[in-house]
Design an enzyme around this catalytic site. Structure first.
Site, PDB file in Angstrom:
ATOM      1  N   GLU A  49       0.843  -1.203   0.000  1.00 35.59           N
ATOM      2  CA  GLU A  49       0.000   0.000   0.000  1.00 35.59           C
ATOM      3  C   GLU A  49       0.875   1.249   0.000  1.00 35.59           C
ATOM      4  O   GLU A  49       0.593   2.226  -0.723  1.00 35.59           O
ATOM      5  CB  GLU A  49      -0.907  -0.005   1.231  1.00 35.59           C
ATOM      6  CG  GLU A  49      -1.768   1.240   1.366  1.00 35.59           C
ATOM      7  CD  GLU A  49      -2.342   1.407   2.764  1.00 35.59           C
ATOM      8  OE1 GLU A  49      -2.979   2.447   3.014  1.00 35.59           O
ATOM      9  OE2 GLU A  49      -2.142   0.506   3.604  1.00 35.59           O
ATOM     10  N   ASP A  53       0.731   3.943  -3.133  1.00 38.96           N
ATOM     11  CA  ASP A  53       0.382   5.352  -2.963  1.00 38.96           C
ATOM     12  C   ASP A  53       1.342   6.242  -3.750  1.00 38.96           C
ATOM     13  O   ASP A  53       0.933   7.166  -4.461  1.00 38.96           O
ATOM     14  CB  ASP A  53       0.422   5.707  -1.473  1.00 38.96           C
ATOM     15  CG  ASP A  53       0.215   7.192  -1.225  1.00 38.96           C
ATOM     16  OD1 ASP A  53      -0.856   7.720  -1.582  1.00 38.96           O
ATOM     17  OD2 ASP A  53       1.125   7.831  -0.668  1.00 38.96           O
ATOM     18  N   ASP A 122      -7.279   0.997   0.561  1.00 32.43           N
ATOM     19  CA  ASP A 122      -5.945   0.487   0.875  1.00 32.43           C
ATOM     20  C   ASP A 122      -5.544  -0.641  -0.080  1.00 32.43           C
ATOM     21  O   ASP A 122      -4.397  -0.688  -0.562  1.00 32.43           O
ATOM     22  CB  ASP A 122      -5.894  -0.028   2.307  1.00 32.43           C
ATOM     23  CG  ASP A 122      -6.050   1.077   3.337  1.00 32.43           C
ATOM     24  OD1 ASP A 122      -5.953   2.258   2.967  1.00 32.43           O
ATOM     25  OD2 ASP A 122      -6.290   0.744   4.525  1.00 32.43           O
ATOM     26  N   GLU A 125      -4.435   0.546  -3.543  1.00 34.82           N
ATOM     27  CA  GLU A 125      -3.058   1.026  -3.563  1.00 34.82           C
ATOM     28  C   GLU A 125      -2.072  -0.137  -3.481  1.00 34.82           C
ATOM     29  O   GLU A 125      -1.032  -0.134  -4.164  1.00 34.82           O
ATOM     30  CB  GLU A 125      -2.822   2.005  -2.415  1.00 34.82           C
ATOM     31  CG  GLU A 125      -3.548   3.332  -2.601  1.00 34.82           C
ATOM     32  CD  GLU A 125      -3.305   4.310  -1.470  1.00 34.82           C
ATOM     33  OE1 GLU A 125      -3.248   5.514  -1.738  1.00 34.82           O
ATOM     34  OE2 GLU A 125      -3.192   3.855  -0.302  1.00 34.82           O
TER      35      GLU A 125
END
Length: 233
Positions: A49, A53, A122, A125
């Site tokens: 994650e 991002d 989440d 990502e």
């Protein structure tokens, strides 16, 4: 849907062929699942994650920079913020059926975590991070072209924009003005649902009207229309 079934789904529908199945499995695994399966040797999705991002930020930045050559830094930044705020990621996670492939603990499953927006954001990502590691930037761009970037043309991201704030900033750029929202009409549809009609005015001059099932929605619609009309001039 198991990770292997999800792999097949991605191949058939998005032309994505994962090479590293344990990596894909990691992106789909919640911590509670590992707690309930102590023999599992893999990790949960959280490290991926973190990577995903950063990949989303960089990829969206490059896309916007190339797509809108006439936009200034402020416009590009504003659009990027709108696109990479995680509220939209849950939608795209559902588009590619990530929600069906998450490995959850039994308690989380019973509590409806599979459709919980915060978890899907989440996992999206994490999946992007895994895809980047497995196949590189081009594969990420190909997927985003089919999902996130395609949504720009459908005005999908409008729902995440605070048009009241943007309208206020634009109107007050040259000094203080009085901005007001007034209810013009309130009525009920045949299905008994309420509809509000609102107008937004600046210094007593009406700029635009908007309608919605709540006063808040109607005000946002009026602000959006006013903002878009002002920026189109």
């Amino acid at each position: 849907m198991s990770p292997s079934d999800f792999k097949s789904y991605l191949e058939e529908n998005f032309q994505i062929s994962f090479n590293n199945i344990p990596l894909l499995q990691e992106a789909l695994t919640q911590r509670n699942y590992l707690n309930e399966h102590p023999k599992e040797t893999g990790r949960d999705y959280q490290r991926l994650e973190f990577l995903g991002d950063a990949i989303m930020q960089a990829t969206v930045t490059e896309y916007l920079f190339k797509r809108y050559p006439d936009w200034d830094e402020g416009q590009l930044t504003e659009m990027r913020i709108t696109m990479v705020q995680t509220k939209s990621f849950a939608h795209f996670a559902r588009v590619i059926h990530l929600n069906e492939a998450i490995r959850l603990g039994k308690g989380e499953e019973m509590n409806g975590a599979r459709d919980r927006a915060s978890l899907l954001e989440d996992i999206w990502e994490a999946f992007i991070g895994a895809l980047f590691l497995d196949q590189g930037q081009k594969a990420v761009v190909d997927l985003l072209n089919q999902t996130v970037f395609a949504a720009i043309d459908e005005n999908f991201f409008d729902q995440f924009i605070d048009f009241k704030s943007r309208l206020q900033e634009k109107l007050q750029a040259q000094g203080s003005v009085d901005i007001s929202y007034e209810i013009e009409k309130e009525e009920r549809n045949e299905d008994n649902s309420q509809v509000f009609e609102v107008f937004v005015a600046v210094d007593g001059k009406t700029l635009a009207h908007g309608a919605g099932q709540s006063i808040k929605d109607a005000e946002k619609a009026a602000a959006q229309k006013a903002y878009q009309e002002l920026t189109a001039k």
